[in-house]
Structures are given as C-alpha cells and as structure tokens.
Design an enzyme around this catalytic site. Sequence first.
Site, PDB file in Angstrom:
ATOM      1  N   ARG A   1       0.757  -1.133   0.150  1.00  0.00           N
ATOM      2  CA  ARG A   1       0.084   0.128   0.229  1.00  0.00           C
ATOM      3  C   ARG A   1       0.757   1.301   0.048  1.00  0.00           C
ATOM      4  NH1 ARG A   1      -4.402  -2.150   4.257  1.00  0.00           N
ATOM      5  NH2 ARG A   1      -5.927  -2.900   2.746  1.00  0.00           N
TER       6      ARG A   1
ATOM      7  N   LYS B   1     -19.511 -17.143   1.922  1.00  0.00           N
ATOM      8  CA  LYS B   1     -20.800 -16.813   2.231  1.00  0.00           C
ATOM      9  C   LYS B   1     -21.476 -16.046   1.182  1.00  0.00           C
ATOM     10  CE  LYS B   1     -20.735 -15.955   7.144  1.00  0.00           C
ATOM     11  NZ  LYS B   1     -20.996 -14.860   8.131  1.00  0.00           N
TER      12      LYS B   1
ATOM     13  N   GLY C   1      -9.791  -9.386  -0.753  1.00  0.00           N
ATOM     14  CA  GLY C   1      -8.617  -9.901  -0.035  1.00  0.00           C
ATOM     15  C   GLY C   1      -8.082 -11.290  -0.516  1.00  0.00           C
TER      16      GLY C   1
ATOM     17  N   GLY D   1     -13.352  -4.358   0.556  1.00  0.00           N
ATOM     18  CA  GLY D   1     -14.737  -4.073   0.938  1.00  0.00           C
ATOM     19  C   GLY D   1     -15.069  -2.914  -0.119  1.00  0.00           C
TER      20      GLY D   1
HETATM   21  P1  AMP Z   1     -14.697 -14.530   1.799  1.00  0.00           P
HETATM   22  O1  AMP Z   1     -14.025 -13.799   2.637  1.00  0.00           O
HETATM   23  O2  AMP Z   1     -16.226 -14.722   1.823  1.00  0.00           O
HETATM   24  O3  AMP Z   1     -14.221 -14.186   0.318  1.00  0.00           O
HETATM   25  O4  AMP Z   1     -14.136 -16.093   1.956  1.00  0.00           O
HETATM   26  C1  AMP Z   1     -12.781 -16.232   1.709  1.00  0.00           C
HETATM   27  C2  AMP Z   1     -12.680 -17.660   2.489  1.00  0.00           C
HETATM   28  O5  AMP Z   1     -13.791 -18.653   2.201  1.00  0.00           O
HETATM   29  C3  AMP Z   1     -11.162 -18.430   2.579  1.00  0.00           C
HETATM   30  O6  AMP Z   1     -10.726 -18.436   3.599  1.00  0.00           O
HETATM   31  C4  AMP Z   1     -11.506 -19.670   2.063  1.00  0.00           C
HETATM   32  O7  AMP Z   1     -10.896 -20.803   2.871  1.00  0.00           O
HETATM   33  C5  AMP Z   1     -13.112 -19.883   2.606  1.00  0.00           C
HETATM   34  N1  AMP Z   1     -13.570 -21.187   1.712  1.00  0.00           N
HETATM   35  C6  AMP Z   1     -13.637 -21.135   0.457  1.00  0.00           C
HETATM   36  N2  AMP Z   1     -14.424 -22.349  -0.025  1.00  0.00           N
HETATM   37  C7  AMP Z   1     -14.565 -22.953   1.262  1.00  0.00           C
HETATM   38  C8  AMP Z   1     -15.580 -24.142   1.450  1.00  0.00           C
HETATM   39  N3  AMP Z   1     -15.943 -24.726   0.464  1.00  0.00           N
HETATM   40  N4  AMP Z   1     -15.785 -24.454   2.694  1.00  0.00           N
HETATM   41  C9  AMP Z   1     -15.140 -23.575   3.758  1.00  0.00           C
HETATM   42  N5  AMP Z   1     -14.858 -22.661   3.476  1.00  0.00           N
HETATM   43  C10 AMP Z   1     -14.348 -22.079   2.389  1.00  0.00           C
END
Ligand code: AMP
Length: 397
Positions: free
Chosen positions: A35, A199, A355, A378
């Site tokens: 950054r 999620k 990220g 974000g």
């Molecule tokens: P996000 O912050 O919502 O973009 O999620 C990123 C995180 O989702 C990472 O740390 C991944 O390890 C996790 N992730 C990706 N695929 C899976 C999965 N099938 N089950 C559980 N966690 C997951």
Amino acid sequence: MKTIDSINFSQKKALIRVDFNVPLNEEFEVTDNTRIKAAIPTLKKILKDGGSIVLMSHLGRPKDGPADKYSLKHIIKEASNLLGTEIKFADDCISEKSFQQSSALKPGEVLLLENLRFHKEEEKGNEVFAQKLSKHGNIYVNDAFGTAHRAHASTAVMAQFFEPQNKCFGYVMAGEISSIDKVLNKSEKPFTAIIGGAKVSDKIMIIEQLMNKADNIIIGGGMAFTFVKAMGGKIGKSLCEDDRLETAKQLLDKAKAKGIAMHIPVDAVIADDFSNDANTKEVDITQIPEGWMGLDIGSNSIKQFGEVIKKSKTILWNGPMGVFEMSNFEKGTKQVAYDIAEATKGAAYSLIGGGDSVAAINKYNLADQVSYVSTGGGALLEYIEQGTLPGIKAIEN
Ligand code: AMP
C-alpha cells in the site's frame, strides 16, 4: 475524472489521504509494503511539480485514543526509503504543533500526521474535525481506495472544505476507478464474473448487480453449496446458509429469466474433517455423503470453468474456489488464477479484487499476468453494488 495530472502543485501544499494501513510485526516493522508503494507515484508527481505534502492515514483499529502499537511513526522509515525523501512526523493530527509543522513545510518537503483514528471524530465523520484537518493543506487529494467506502472525516467529509478546482484523485484512486469502469461499463463481451468465498449472504447484492452486466457468473467456494442444496442436492456437512436457500433459488431463477449463464460446480473435493490431513475424495457435488464436506471444486468443474474463462474478453474475480490456504484444497483456486492469466494473455481484461483472490493471485505469482489487482476489498465490492463510493462522490460533487 479529476486527477492530480490536471493540477500544477508548484508552491502548493497537498493534503493527501493515503492508505498506509499496513501490517507490522512484533518489532513494528512493515511486513507488506504494497500500500505504501502504491502511493509513491502520486507523491513523486506532487514533489516534482514543486509542491509540499501533508500525509494523512489510519493504521489498525485503535479503540480508545492513542496507542503506541498503532502509531504511524512505525512506518516512516519504510515510506521514506520508498519515496527517497525524508518524511517529517507530527505526533497528533490536529495539535497546534502539527499546524506549525505543516505551515512551515517548504516545496519538496513531506509531513506525515499521526494516526487519524486516535481521534474518534475521524470515523464518525465529524465536520468540525474534518474542517480543522483541512487547514493542513490547500489542495485535497484522495488516494485511499481501501477506505473510499467509508464516509469518514478524512475520506469524504473533508472534501466540502475545498473548492472544486482544489480537490482531486491520486493515481491509486484513478487507477481503481478506471479499472472498475472498464469492467462494469465498457466491458467487451463475453463478460465473466467469478464469485467465490465463504458466504452467499456477503455476495447477494454483488451477484444481483452483476446480473445486469455479465454474460456468465461462475460460483465457487463455500457459497456454492447453498446453491447446490437449493437445487435439491445433498451436501453433507458442507458450508451452507439455510436461511439463504430461497435467495439462492431466486438468484438462479432470475439468471435464467435474464439469459445469464450461472455456472455452479458439478463436482467437489470432499473431506471428512476441516483439515489438510483429512481423508479426501472427489464426488458429484449433489451426492456428498453425510459427515463429509466440500472444500474445493472438483476436476470436471475446473475444466468447465476454465473453458468459460478462456473464452471471455472481460473477467472479474472475487473470492476463492475452495479453502486454498490448505494445499489439498487449492487446486480449483489455483487453476482459475492460471486460466485468468491465460485469458489475459489472449487479450481479455481481468480485474482481481477482494482480499482472498488477491492473496491467491500473489501466492501463485500471477499479479503481473492479470490486467489489474485492486487494492480495496470492501471498497471494490461496495463500488460494484452501489455504482459509486462516498470517497468518490465527495470529490466529484
Ligand atoms: P470470503 O472472505 O467470503 O471471500 O471467503 C474467503 C474464505 O472462504 C477463505 O478463507 C476460504 O478458505 C473460505 N472457503 C472457500 N471455500 C470454502 C469451502 N468450500 N468451505 C469452507 N470455507 C471455504
């Protein structure tokens, strides 16, 4: 878009909001200077014009006023080295002494103010605080894309205290804005959005927005299982948001009605534990046995997604395809990264943001083989959802 290129900073004092919120180790050394590095071209242009600079930033999330571990004094050495110029320091951002320091600056000199968040008024977007801060300079430059989605004193509120000709974007902001604009408003078709991560609930709005723009939406990561269950599949103990099953169904129906191809994984690498040492196998994603969880997309999904990606002319990627932090579940994320790099070589425009996808692109050393790697997680998501950000509106109004 009004950028620093439209202003001659000779004899001017630029008050620049940068994002120097960098990670530090236990010895308070900067462990990732990305950054700071990103802001250097903006600073150099202003110094080259013959201007002086007052830098403002936050560092971490101090809760109760000043705390040594969040002091920006820790980053002075790294920033001075990268800039090749000494950086002076004001140990409070609005103290009388800090104003004496900023008014004494000569052309070519740089002053860094202490962490803005040591004053709670910063995050509250307090106008009195913003007006006071604004007295440090006569041209306001916002170059902190990572915080542009916050209506804080230094990121948005302050802009009203400068005349339109005295406020503009720095190169980081300008690069981010034109990259998103290229993807959302000037995309060459086919446009493929790849959305992964944990999620569905975090990504509903972005998927809905992308339905107005994209030809293909690829869904991967933990969030795919909510879609699979919504379609009637058995997902074992894979990640699932049961309160979003109806939403997932609605998103699928909406895509169908709009003629957008939603690509949901057809197979998965499953594990009997959330661990790199777990037993694993590859199965049809709709037939995951009880007690097992999907932690990556399977080889057929990788192949199908790859075909779509490689035919695309515009690509947006946010969120990993699996638990890529563990080597046994990184294959999907890694191959998507390589496929995006290959498509980019074949003249597609690719924007990587958020990220974890940025971490993945860096992990596989592909950052220089994609078109643009966003510095804001974000902020990027909110920009896609809302079409603008408080930090952008404040300069443009
Ligand atoms: P996000 O912050 O919502 O973009 O999620 C990123 C995180 O989702 C990472 O740390 C991944 O390890 C996790 N992730 C990706 N695929 C899976 C999965 N099938 N089950 C559980 N966690 C997951």
